[in-house]
Structures are given as structure tokens and as C-alpha cells.
Design an enzyme around this catalytic site. Structure first.
Site, short mmCIF file in Angstrom:
data_model
loop_
_atom_site.label_atom_id
_atom_site.label_comp_id
_atom_site.label_asym_id
_atom_site.label_seq_id
_atom_site.Cartn_x
_atom_site.Cartn_y
_atom_site.Cartn_z
N SER A 105 0.87 -1.19 0.00
CA SER A 105 0.00 0.00 0.00
C SER A 105 0.90 1.23 0.00
CB SER A 105 -0.85 0.00 1.26
OG SER A 105 -1.43 1.27 1.46
N TYR A 139 -2.22 -1.27 10.37
CA TYR A 139 -2.08 -1.46 8.92
C TYR A 139 -0.78 -0.85 8.41
CZ TYR A 139 -3.74 -1.26 3.98
OH TYR A 139 -3.90 -1.39 2.62
#
Ligand code: NAD
Length: 256
Positions: free
Chosen positions: A144, A157
Site C-alpha cells: 500500500s 495497517y
């Protein structure tokens, strides 16, 4: 002639979103694809149907990749079925939004167990099979932009994706003598169920689009084409890198 003819590819979490798009594109390019799902047998069966409608080859395997035994078992079943594994895509991922001061141990463990530990041990098991078969394999991790870019209220995350960044960089060196490459794809905002809460809120959606110079979300298929390049033979000199695909999100200073 497909770009992945005679290759066997395993894509974790490929019943939905980006993983689904990668599975469909790899199969269209000639790979035999293992479609992995954790919870939705029905969605995985739909992907299988779409692949087989176009004369592609596919096997559906259930596994919760956040569990060590199931992650390794998934790779081992793939190798047992097809005798090899050429392309490992670590795509499965979740995020749990919470302010840092309120994140629980259970939330932290769930995110890191899937997004980092699952990818780590799938990559390790895949690399063992590639080394054993002397295959110049490819490992592609769907990371990401938040492997580098901060995201408040999403700290586990960010930790997991940041860990994935260092895993890829370090592992690339150990796998290079075997001719195995490992790379990350770092998407920005992609139109998948993971961002359903943002899409459902017009204010959040407008704020998101204002941060993206190309002023739209990415489509799963756009990520899949980058994953195809990284898995293909022409990418043999590419390893240890992260490839950002985010409509300009991560370079935007907000000044224009
Ligand atoms: P998604 O929710 O559509 O897909 C997530 C996939 O992970 C699903 O197929 C789900 O079944 C699978 N999964 C969940 N728990 C699992 C488990 N325990 N074991 C195996 N599979 C499991 O969302 P997506 O956007 O397609 O996400 C795919 C990857 O892309 C994730 O790693 C995510 O972090 C990353 N990503 C997404 C975006 C985005 O904006 N959509 C941006 C950057 C990175």
C-alpha cells in the site's frame, strides 16, 4: 501466446477486489491460477466460473492466510497439485480503523497476522518450492502507499505494510542467487470493498478525491496489469522494489 503460459500462480484473497482482478488477468495470460478465499466460497466459485468460461485453468482453495499452518498448507497443496509454483501473489489484507490510543491487542494481532505474517510465510513457503524446483520464481506483494505514507487511525495497517516493505527489500537479497524476484505494489485508493465505508460517505469521498491529482480511484484491473508485468519474464531484472500506483496521491503536496 499468453505472457504467463505454463506458469502456476497462487493469489491469496482472490475472491474479491484486486486479488480477483489479478487472478482473472493471470488466467487470461495462460497461467494456471489457484484462487484462494478465506470466507466466501461463493465469490471464489464465481471467479473460477469466469476463468473457466474463457478456457482458463483454475483451482479454488480455502485457507485463512493469517494462520501459519493454513498459509504454508495453501502453498504446499498448490505444489502437490501442480508439481510447481512459479508466481506467488500475497494480496490478502484487511485494515481496522481505530485511534492509536484505542487500538486493542486483538485488532493489532488480526491485522498484522494477515497483512504481514501471512505474506511472510506464504513468501517463505513459495520460495522453498521455487528453490527446490530451480524455478526463477516471482513473488509479488500487494502492499500500500501506507508502507511509507502515514495514515492516522490505521496504525496496525501502516505497521504491517511498512514491515512488508522491509521484508521485500531484505528478502530480495537472499533470493537473488536463486533467480527469484520479489517486489511490492503500493496502490493508493482502489475501488474495492475494502474502501466501501469511504465510498458510502460523500464527504469522505470528496476529501479523498481532492488528495488525488488524477481525481479518481484506481480500478482493480489497473493494479492487475502492474502485477502481470512483475510476474512476467520481461521483469527478470526487477527485484526488491516498490511500485507505486496511486494517481499521484503520494507525491501531491496539496499546493496546486
Ligand atoms: P478486498 O476486501 O476486496 O480484498 C481483500 C481480500 O482478502 C479478500 O479476497 C478477502 O477474502 C481476503 N482475505 C481477508 N481475510 C483473509 C484471510 N484471513 N485469509 C485469506 N484471505 C483473506 O480489498 P482489496 O482492496 O482488493 O485488498 C487487497 C489488497 O490490496 C490488500 O492487501 C489491501 O491492503 C491492498 N490495498 C488496497 C487498497 C484499496 O484502496 N483498495 C489500497 C492499497 C492497498
Amino acid at each position: 501466446m499468453g505472457q504467463l503460459d505454463n506458469k502456476v500462480a497462487l493469489v491469496t484473497g482472490s475472491d474479491s477486489g484486486i486479488g480477483r482482478a489479478i487472478a482473472l488477468l493471470y488466467a487470461a495470460e495462460g497461467a494456471t491460477v489457484v484462487v484462494n478465499y478465506a470466507h466466501s466460497q461463493q465469490k471464489a466459485a464465481e471467479v473460477q466460473q469466469l476463468i473457466e468460461q474463457k478456457q482458463g485453468r483454475c483451482l479454488v482453495l480455502q485457507a485463512d492466510v493469517s494462520q501459519y499452518d493454513q498459509a504454508v498448507g495453501l502453498v504446499e497443496k498448490t505444489v502437490a497439485e501442480f508439481g510447481r509454483l512459479d508466481i506467488m501473489v500475497n494480496n490478502a489484507g484487511i485494515e481496522i480503523h481505530a485511534p492509536f490510543l484505542e487500538v486493542t491487542e486483538e485488532q493489532f494481532d488480526r491485522v498484522v497476522a494477515l497483512d504481514l505474517k501471512g505474506a511472510f510465510f506464504c513468501a517463505q513457503a513459495a520460495a522453498k518450492a521455487m528453490v527446490a524446483h530451480k524455478s526463477p520464481g516471482r513473488i509479488v506483494n500487494i502492499s500500500s502507499v501506507h508502507e511509507d505514507l502515514t495514515m492516522p487511525q490505521n496504525v496496525p495497517y501502516c505497521c504491517a505494510k511498512g514491515g512488508l516493505r522491509m521484508m521485500t527489500r531484505t528478502v530480495s537479497i537472499e533470493l537473488a542467487p536463486h533467480g527469484i524476484t520479489i517486489n511490492n505494489i503500493a496502490p493508493g485508493a482502489v475501488d474495492t470493498p475494502i474502501d466501501a465505508d469511504v465510498k458510502a460517505d460523500p464527504t469522505k469521498m470528496a476529501a479523498l478525491l481532492n488528495e488525488i491529482p488524477l481525481h479518481r480511484m484506481g480500478q482493480p484491473d489497473e493494479i492487475a496489469h502492474l502485477a502481470l508485468y512483475l510476474a512476467s519474464e520481461v521483469a527478470g531484472y526487477v527485484t526488491g522494489s516498490t511500485f507505486t500506483i496511486d494517481g499521484g496521491l503520494s507525491v501531491y503536496s496539496g499546493a496546486f
